[in-house]
Design a protein around this motif. Structure first.
Motif, PDB file in Angstrom:
ATOM      1  N   ILE A 471      58.422  28.149  60.868  1.00  0.00           N
ATOM      2  CA  ILE A 471      57.997  29.295  61.019  1.00  0.00           C
ATOM      3  C   ILE A 471      59.231  30.423  61.656  1.00  0.00           C
ATOM      4  O   ILE A 471      59.558  31.473  61.070  1.00  0.00           O
ATOM      5  N   GLN A 472      59.792  29.648  62.476  1.00  0.00           N
ATOM      6  CA  GLN A 472      60.884  30.372  63.328  1.00  0.00           C
ATOM      7  C   GLN A 472      62.164  30.630  62.122  1.00  0.00           C
ATOM      8  O   GLN A 472      62.813  31.653  62.150  1.00  0.00           O
ATOM      9  N   LYS A 473      62.415  29.765  61.357  1.00  0.00           N
ATOM     10  CA  LYS A 473      63.475  29.850  60.268  1.00  0.00           C
ATOM     11  C   LYS A 473      63.154  30.746  59.272  1.00  0.00           C
ATOM     12  O   LYS A 473      63.947  31.721  58.683  1.00  0.00           O
ATOM     13  N   ALA A 474      61.766  30.889  58.918  1.00  0.00           N
ATOM     14  CA  ALA A 474      61.283  31.707  57.833  1.00  0.00           C
ATOM     15  C   ALA A 474      61.451  33.274  58.525  1.00  0.00           C
ATOM     16  O   ALA A 474      61.935  34.125  57.476  1.00  0.00           O
ATOM     17  N   ILE A 475      61.215  33.510  59.531  1.00  0.00           N
ATOM     18  CA  ILE A 475      61.248  34.788  60.112  1.00  0.00           C
ATOM     19  C   ILE A 475      62.737  35.147  60.133  1.00  0.00           C
ATOM     20  O   ILE A 475      62.735  36.242  59.948  1.00  0.00           O
ATOM     21  N   GLU A 476      63.599  34.386  60.360  1.00  0.00           N
ATOM     22  CA  GLU A 476      65.049  34.717  60.679  1.00  0.00           C
ATOM     23  C   GLU A 476      65.468  35.035  59.155  1.00  0.00           C
ATOM     24  O   GLU A 476      66.080  36.022  58.871  1.00  0.00           O
ATOM     25  N   ASN A 477      64.891  34.292  58.306  1.00  0.00           N
ATOM     26  CA  ASN A 477      65.422  34.616  56.728  1.00  0.00           C
ATOM     27  C   ASN A 477      64.996  36.086  56.251  1.00  0.00           C
ATOM     28  O   ASN A 477      65.686  36.533  55.852  1.00  0.00           O
ATOM     29  N   LEU A 478      63.621  36.510  56.668  1.00  0.00           N
ATOM     30  CA  LEU A 478      63.108  37.648  56.378  1.00  0.00           C
ATOM     31  C   LEU A 478      63.824  38.807  57.361  1.00  0.00           C
ATOM     32  O   LEU A 478      64.030  39.854  56.804  1.00  0.00           O
ATOM     33  N   ARG A 479      64.090  38.448  58.358  1.00  0.00           N
ATOM     34  CA  ARG A 479      64.906  39.436  59.355  1.00  0.00           C
ATOM     35  C   ARG A 479      66.480  39.703  58.607  1.00  0.00           C
ATOM     36  O   ARG A 479      66.634  41.042  58.602  1.00  0.00           O
ATOM     37  N   HIS A 480      67.047  38.795  57.945  1.00  0.00           N
ATOM     38  CA  HIS A 480      68.359  39.340  57.397  1.00  0.00           C
ATOM     39  C   HIS A 480      68.690  39.045  55.863  1.00  0.00           C
ATOM     40  O   HIS A 480      69.764  39.544  55.409  1.00  0.00           O
ATOM     41  N   LYS A 565      50.267  39.067  46.172  1.00  0.00           N
ATOM     42  CA  LYS A 565      51.103  38.118  45.246  1.00  0.00           C
ATOM     43  C   LYS A 565      52.402  38.254  45.605  1.00  0.00           C
ATOM     44  O   LYS A 565      53.302  37.304  45.752  1.00  0.00           O
ATOM     45  N   ALA A 566      52.806  39.515  45.550  1.00  0.00           N
ATOM     46  CA  ALA A 566      54.565  39.978  45.724  1.00  0.00           C
ATOM     47  C   ALA A 566      54.785  39.427  46.694  1.00  0.00           C
ATOM     48  O   ALA A 566      55.916  38.799  47.050  1.00  0.00           O
ATOM     49  N   VAL A 567      54.044  39.772  48.052  1.00  0.00           N
ATOM     50  CA  VAL A 567      54.558  39.580  49.257  1.00  0.00           C
ATOM     51  C   VAL A 567      54.710  37.982  49.617  1.00  0.00           C
ATOM     52  O   VAL A 567      55.464  37.490  50.337  1.00  0.00           O
ATOM     53  N   MET A 568      53.550  37.413  49.157  1.00  0.00           N
ATOM     54  CA  MET A 568      53.517  36.064  49.621  1.00  0.00           C
ATOM     55  C   MET A 568      54.346  35.140  48.762  1.00  0.00           C
ATOM     56  O   MET A 568      54.985  34.047  49.358  1.00  0.00           O
ATOM     57  N   ASN A 572      56.771  32.679  50.958  1.00  0.00           N
ATOM     58  CA  ASN A 572      56.928  31.085  50.566  1.00  0.00           C
ATOM     59  C   ASN A 572      58.316  31.011  50.467  1.00  0.00           C
ATOM     60  O   ASN A 572      58.667  29.710  50.687  1.00  0.00           O
ATOM     61  N   LYS A 573      59.068  31.635  49.624  1.00  0.00           N
ATOM     62  CA  LYS A 573      60.497  31.422  49.410  1.00  0.00           C
ATOM     63  C   LYS A 573      61.296  31.356  50.624  1.00  0.00           C
ATOM     64  O   LYS A 573      62.046  30.540  51.143  1.00  0.00           O
ATOM     65  N   ALA A 574      60.805  32.061  51.770  1.00  0.00           N
ATOM     66  CA  ALA A 574      61.690  32.343  52.978  1.00  0.00           C
ATOM     67  C   ALA A 574      61.297  30.951  53.908  1.00  0.00           C
ATOM     68  O   ALA A 574      61.930  30.468  54.521  1.00  0.00           O
ATOM     69  N   CYS A 575      60.115  30.323  53.367  1.00  0.00           N
ATOM     70  CA  CYS A 575      59.710  29.175  54.264  1.00  0.00           C
ATOM     71  C   CYS A 575      60.281  27.952  53.662  1.00  0.00           C
ATOM     72  O   CYS A 575      60.627  27.031  54.415  1.00  0.00           O
ATOM     73  N   GLU A 576      60.861  28.019  52.362  1.00  0.00           N
ATOM     74  CA  GLU A 576      61.188  26.868  51.718  1.00  0.00           C
ATOM     75  C   GLU A 576      62.927  26.676  51.782  1.00  0.00           C
ATOM     76  O   GLU A 576      63.469  25.936  51.940  1.00  0.00           O
TER      77      GLU A 576
END
Length: 577
Positions: A471-480, A565-568, A572-576
């Protein structure tokens, strides 16, 4: 200390009972042992919440005792003279035992405890802290979580949940308790003898119920016609059964039918494994009753009775569970328009919502020249604003709500309150019925006037230590690393509540967000749609909130499907990664 060291420490401790040690020895899965012991159950601004079982990352009498000793140390450090704490609990398994454990520890530290004689809603605890002038409050509940969970919420002397600064100070006190032998306790019988423990009940209930009734806006209408409204109500095996029915009865709503199989408290929630009024499945029994009763409205409250879900019949005769946003905008409009009609709308009136709650609210408040204030997710921030209004006189609080089915009118409670919600919903249904409209008709009228707003929430469950890290990593990916457009529509604004930065992407400017720091991201697109990503504060989940605006209901639905669909796909990509 590793999770194995922590595990061994529990097995060797003279302060852990043999039954608990036996439970721990029976766990053979190393991943399960790791999850129970890789950390202390986190004390955040919502207090504690976790699965009921043995371990440092679980809800049990030991983690409750340690947290309460920390709270006692915090109170004794910050206050002098007589200190009291009020405690309530809901219908969950172990709620009574945990409340008594908390009382025992506080009394052993010389703190007077006001403990309810039986289960009570969370908002009643909020009220009681203020009414009895306690320095803090505790309520044992896990709100709408499944039966495996329980929790421990801490309230400040104003009746609101402790916010960031106080929570950090309490956590600092808890972290200094390294051994269970440092947790004090006293027999409750002895605590009563020493006048450290007071058992409370009806004397507090009556004053609370009277204040709820006083929130009625159209008193004459209710007095004359309350009996005309037909209601089906389900407490979903929780603490709302008595107070909700009592206040409605005293106001004259004589046609309230309760779902019998969900009436009595039961921590196993046999008819609703996920006792959440956001879930349509909890209303199955109510809908069967509706075939014969034909109610004007159906509603249900969660186990600690701070959230309320509403079911109404649409034009086609199909019953629909309203979203928290829909109920909230209906109440916002009803309250403001009624006050204006009765010449009671103050010039400095304000409505408060969270940053993930419907922007349709803004259209309504603008229409009535009422200020709308956004706060972070969590009703504690709404309570904090009410306190600020009282200090500064800047605004008069009218109403506050969040998308997750919580709302509040009045200021004698400082948390969301489904008893108040039920009372105002009944009045609103009565008002529209007198005009020949159903609540669904009223909602469509609002859409046609202010726009067809559609909101959605996706919760991604990511359990255990690995899940938290993901979760923490995914949010960081989205942040940057987020792309500049979603499905061809440009992102025009980015709100980073952790860095306190609002970025206007089109004009390449930045401004400061004047809210507490929180690991939350919000993105607004050129067409007015938006999405928010944040970790849940109470469950092993990452929450994704989305909103669109359509030309009509079907257009709003279609836009949301495509946007979702577009957001998820991005999430999902950010989580992977």
């Amino acid at each position: 200390m590793t999770f194995k060291d922590n595990y061994e420490q529990w097995l060797k401790s003279d302060y852990i009972d043999e039954e608990t040690k036996k439970e721990l020895k029976s766990v053979k899965d190393e991943k399960e042992i790791e999850d129970r012991f890789y950390r202390e159950l986190e004390f955040g601004t919502g207090g504690l919440r976790g699965i009921i079982s043995a371990g440092s990352n679980r809800m049990n009498i030991y983690t409750i005792g340690k947290a309460t000793q920390g709270l006692a140390d915090y109170l004794n450090k910050n206050y002098t003279g007589e200190i009291s704490v009020s405690i309530a609990y809901d219908s969950r398994n172990m709620s009574k035992e945990f409340s008594e454990r908390a009382a025992s520890v506080l009394c052993a530290n010389g703190i007077i405890v006001n403990l309810f004689e039986s289960l009570r809603p969370t908002p009643v605890l909020s009220y009681t802290v203020r009414h009895l002038k306690s320095k803090a409050g505790i309520v044992i509940t896990a709100s709408h979580n499944p039966k495996e969970y329980n929790g421990y919420k801490v309230y400040n002397e104003d009746g609101g949940q402790v916010t960031d600064k106080a929570a950090k100070e309490i956590l600092d006190c808890i972290s200094k308790i390294t051994e269970f032998k440092n947790v004090k306790a006293i027999d409750l019988g002895k605590a009563k003898e020493e006048k450290l423990l007071n058992i409370i009940g009806e004397e507090v209930d009556k004053t609370y119920i009277d204040k709820v009734k006083a929130l009625t806006i159209r008193e004459e209408l209710v007095k004359k016609n309350a009996k005309d409204v037909k209601v089906i109500y389900t407490p979903i095996h929780g603490s709302g059964n008595v107070p909700v029915r009592r206040v409605l009865k005293e106001l004259g709503y004589d046609n309230v039918f309760v779902v019998k199989d969900q009436e009595l408290p039961n921590g196993n929630f046999p008819t609703a494994p996920y006792p959440n009024p956001e879930q349509p499945s909890v209303f199955e029994l109510a809908l069967k009753m509706a075939e014969d009763i034909k109610p004007d409205v159906i509603f249900g409250t969660d186990p600690d009775c701070d959230r309320i879900g509403v079911v109404v019949k649409d034009k086609s005769g199909e019953y629909r569970v309203l979203t928290g946003n829909q109920t909230g905008v209906l109440l916002t409009h009803y309250i403001i328009s009624s006050l204006k009609e009765l010449n009671k709308l103050p010039e400095n009136g304000a409505v408060i919502k969270t940053i993930v709650t419907s922007e349709m609210t803004r259209k309504i408040t603008e229409d009535f020249n009422v200020e709308l204030i956004d706060v972070l997710t969590g009703f504690k921030y709404i309570g904090e604003k009410i306190k600020e209004f009282e200090k500064t006189g800047s605004n008069t609080y009218l109403f506050g709500f969040e998308e997750s089915y919580g709302c509040l009118a009045g200021t004698f409670v400082r948390d969301k309150d489904a008893v108040i919600g039920a009372t105002l919903i009944c009045e609103m249904v009565l008002y529209y019925k007198n005009k020949g409209l159903s609540l669904y008709d009223a909602l469509i009228d609002l859409y046609e006037k202010y726009g067809f707003y559609k909101e959605s929430l996706v919760s991604l469950e990511l359990k255990g230590k690995e899940g938290q890290e993901k979760i923490q990593k995914a949010i960081e990916n989205l942040r940057h690393e987020l792309e500049p457009a979603i499905d061809g529509v440009k992102i025009v604004k980015k709100f980073d509540y952790k860095l306190s930065k609002e970025k206007d992407i089109l004009n390449n400017t930045e401004s400061v967000i004047e809210l507490p720091k929180s690991n939350v991201l919000k993105f607004i697109l050129e067409d007015g749609s938006w999405f928010v990503v944040r970790p849940s504060g109470t469950e092993p989940k990452m929450k994704v909130y989305m909103a669109t605006v359509g030309k009509n209901l079907s257009d709003a639905d279609e836009k949301m499907d495509n946007f979702n669909k577009a957001v998820m796909e991005i999430i999902n990509k950010a989580c992977e990664n």
